[in-house]
Design a protein around this motif. Structure first.
Motif, PDB file in Angstrom:
ATOM      1  N   ALA A 139      33.034  36.438  35.717  1.00 42.51           N
ATOM      2  CA  ALA A 139      33.327  37.595  34.870  1.00 42.51           C
ATOM      3  C   ALA A 139      32.746  38.872  35.456  1.00 42.51           C
TER       4      ALA A 139
ATOM      5  N   SER B  75      39.220  38.761  31.119  1.00 42.88           N
ATOM      6  CA  SER B  75      40.117  39.201  32.191  1.00 42.88           C
ATOM      7  C   SER B  75      40.819  40.516  31.867  1.00 42.88           C
TER       8      SER B  75
ATOM      9  N   GLU C 197      41.395  44.248  31.720  1.00 42.44           N
ATOM     10  CA  GLU C 197      40.881  45.366  32.520  1.00 42.44           C
ATOM     11  C   GLU C 197      40.123  46.387  31.666  1.00 42.44           C
TER      12      GLU C 197
END
Length: 173
Positions: free
Chosen positions: A141, A101, A103
């Motif tokens: 994902a 998760s 960035e």
């Protein structure tokens, strides 16, 4: 840059030493005796020279809270799980979720390594996938995720890891 992450004691240092030896032999021959290792406190940088030089930054498992400081310039991520330690699996799953998760790692290719398959008490990849709901993780994902079962101790699966690194760094720079 390739990051190598995972909980303490999963075999990250041994993996890097074995990959370095394997790449220096063009993937052929005996890996020899087990090299000495000790828990990584901090970070280790290791160059693997295959078709090109690939730098692997191994971060100690105890550094989990500050792993995110090292995400910049990460083209690929090796995430190692101890397949013989079911009590550690939930913590590894939480770590993996945090990585997927993040960035800064959205563009990174991810290879999940299920290590220690040489031990009699290891969980099969099917058991692990079910327990951590890996198909759901992969479906949600942003990253391209690959999995492989390995034994850093015996050398099983290491040529696949080396090939993945070569292929990933050929396309990602």
């Amino acid at each position: 840059m390739c990051l190598l992450l995972g909980a303490m004691g999963v075999g990250k240092t041994l993996l890097v030493k074995r990959l370095q030896k394997l790449s220096s032999r063009d993937g052929k021959g005996d890996l020899g005796d087990l090299p000495p290792t000790r828990p990584t406190v901090g970070t280790n940088l290791t160059d693997i020279v295959a078709q090109r030089r690939i730098t692997i930054r191994e971060l100690g498992g105890c550094m989990g809270p500050i792993w995110s400081s090292y995400y910049g310039n990460c083209h690929s991520l090796l995430f190692m799980v101890d397949a013989s330690n079911p009590t550690q699996l939930s913590a590894s799953c939480v770590q993996l979720l945090a990585l997927l998760s993040a960035e800064q790692l959205a563009e990174a290719s991810v290879l999940i390594l299920f290590n220690k398959i040489d031990l009699p008490c290891y969980m099969t990849i099917e058991e692990i996938k079910s327990l951590i709901r890996l198909p759901d993780l992969i479906a949600c994902a942003k990253q391209n995720i690959t999995t492989v079962e390995i034994s850093a101790r015996k050398g099983t699966g290491l040529s696949e890891v080396l090939r993945w690194l070569e292929d990933t760094h050929r396309t990602n720079g």
